[in-house]
Design an enzyme around this catalytic site. Structure first.
Site, mmCIF file in Angstrom:
data_model
loop_
_atom_site.group_PDB
_atom_site.id
_atom_site.type_symbol
_atom_site.label_atom_id
_atom_site.label_comp_id
_atom_site.label_asym_id
_atom_site.label_seq_id
_atom_site.Cartn_x
_atom_site.Cartn_y
_atom_site.Cartn_z
ATOM 1 N N ASN A 16 0.798 -1.233 0.000
ATOM 2 C CA ASN A 16 0.000 0.000 0.000
ATOM 3 C C ASN A 16 0.828 1.280 0.000
ATOM 4 O O ASN A 16 0.271 2.365 -0.133
ATOM 5 C CB ASN A 16 -1.011 0.016 1.170
ATOM 6 C CG ASN A 16 -1.998 -1.122 1.067
ATOM 7 O OD1 ASN A 16 -2.613 -1.301 0.019
ATOM 8 N ND2 ASN A 16 -2.140 -1.915 2.115
ATOM 9 N N ASN A 79 10.690 -0.460 4.909
ATOM 10 C CA ASN A 79 9.368 -0.129 5.425
ATOM 11 C C ASN A 79 8.458 -1.257 4.954
ATOM 12 O O ASN A 79 7.985 -1.259 3.810
ATOM 13 C CB ASN A 79 8.869 1.223 4.911
ATOM 14 C CG ASN A 79 7.545 1.604 5.562
ATOM 15 O OD1 ASN A 79 6.888 0.772 6.196
ATOM 16 N ND2 ASN A 79 7.140 2.853 5.410
HETATM 17 O O1 CA2 Z 1 4.010 4.331 9.125
HETATM 18 C C1 CA2 Z 1 4.395 3.510 8.285
HETATM 19 O O2 CA2 Z 1 5.311 3.741 7.497
HETATM 20 C C2 CA2 Z 1 3.681 2.168 8.169
HETATM 21 O O3 CA2 Z 1 4.667 1.190 7.850
HETATM 22 C C3 CA2 Z 1 2.679 2.312 7.057
HETATM 23 C C4 CA2 Z 1 1.805 1.076 6.882
HETATM 24 C C5 CA2 Z 1 1.187 0.654 8.198
HETATM 25 O O4 CA2 Z 1 0.485 -0.567 8.029
HETATM 26 C C6 CA2 Z 1 2.241 0.475 9.275
HETATM 27 O O5 CA2 Z 1 1.592 0.146 10.485
HETATM 28 C C7 CA2 Z 1 3.020 1.759 9.475
HETATM 29 C C8 CA2 Z 1 0.680 1.366 5.901
HETATM 30 C C9 CA2 Z 1 1.152 1.797 4.574
HETATM 31 C C10 CA2 Z 1 -0.034 2.247 3.802
HETATM 32 O O6 CA2 Z 1 0.304 3.468 3.222
HETATM 33 C C11 CA2 Z 1 -0.706 4.240 2.760
HETATM 34 C C12 CA2 Z 1 -0.358 5.492 2.356
HETATM 35 C C13 CA2 Z 1 -1.316 6.328 1.892
HETATM 36 C C14 CA2 Z 1 -2.638 5.907 1.822
HETATM 37 C C15 CA2 Z 1 -2.975 4.638 2.226
HETATM 38 C C16 CA2 Z 1 -2.007 3.795 2.683
#
Ligand code: CA2
Length: 151
Positions: A16, A79
């Site tokens: 994502n 990440n």
């Molecule tokens: O804070 C982070 O970088 C995370 O790795 C991001 C993940 C999340 O599941 C982790 O707990 C923390 C989610 C990535 C999704 O990124 C998006 C960005 C924009 C819109 C929707 C999702």
């Protein structure tokens, strides 16, 4: 540490994160993943490194890229997105190579929902940087380069 001759650092992004800058700017900011790639490239270059920046929604592909780092990279910024909280496969992959990895997150996972507080990969990494927005990536690169040069 491995004996890779190039100064390449892998920057690997999980599920994502291709949506960065397009949704949920309140949590993840307005920058796109391309912006982050460019910032990482520029920061690495002024410090004598180059980045190989990738994103996948597939856990298996991330595992394969971590294996590839053994022969192609001096270090990894990872990440792992939501796989951070679930993936024994990513933990095993990082443990299975002789390449230092830094865990990175844009948001402060410890200040969010309880299910984000635990990282399955943290114990396989040399450290974790989280909560500094997309600057977390360049902070993680700084930490990785210091580790490669001083430890
Ligand atoms: O804070 C982070 O970088 C995370 O790795 C991001 C993940 C999340 O599941 C982790 O707990 C923390 C989610 C990535 C999704 O990124 C998006 C960005 C924009 C819109 C929707 C999702």
């Amino acid at each position: 540490m491995n004996t890779v001759s190039t100064n390449t650092l892998f920057v690997l992004n999980g599920p994502n994160l291709n949506l960065l800058g397009q949704r949920q700017p309140g949590i993840y900011g307005a920058k796109t993943l391309t912006d982050v790639d460019e910032a990482c490239q520029a920061f690495a270059e002024i410090n004598g490194y180059e980045t190989d920046f990738r994103q996948s929604n597939s856990e298996g592909e991330l595992v394969s890229w971590i294996h590839e780092a053994q022969s192609q990279a001096k270090g990894i910024i990872l990440n792992a997105g939501a796989y951070t909280h679930t993936s024994i496969a990513l933990y095993d992959a990082i443990k299975g190579i002789d390449v230092p990895a830094v865990e990175v997150h844009i948001s402060n996972i410890h200040a969010r929902e309880a299910f984000r507080h635990h990282s399955m990969i943290a114990a396989a990494c040399i450290g974790q940087i989280c909560g500094f927005g997309t600057n977390s990536y360049t902070l993680a690169l700084r930490a990785l380069m210091d580790h490669l040069e001083n430890d």
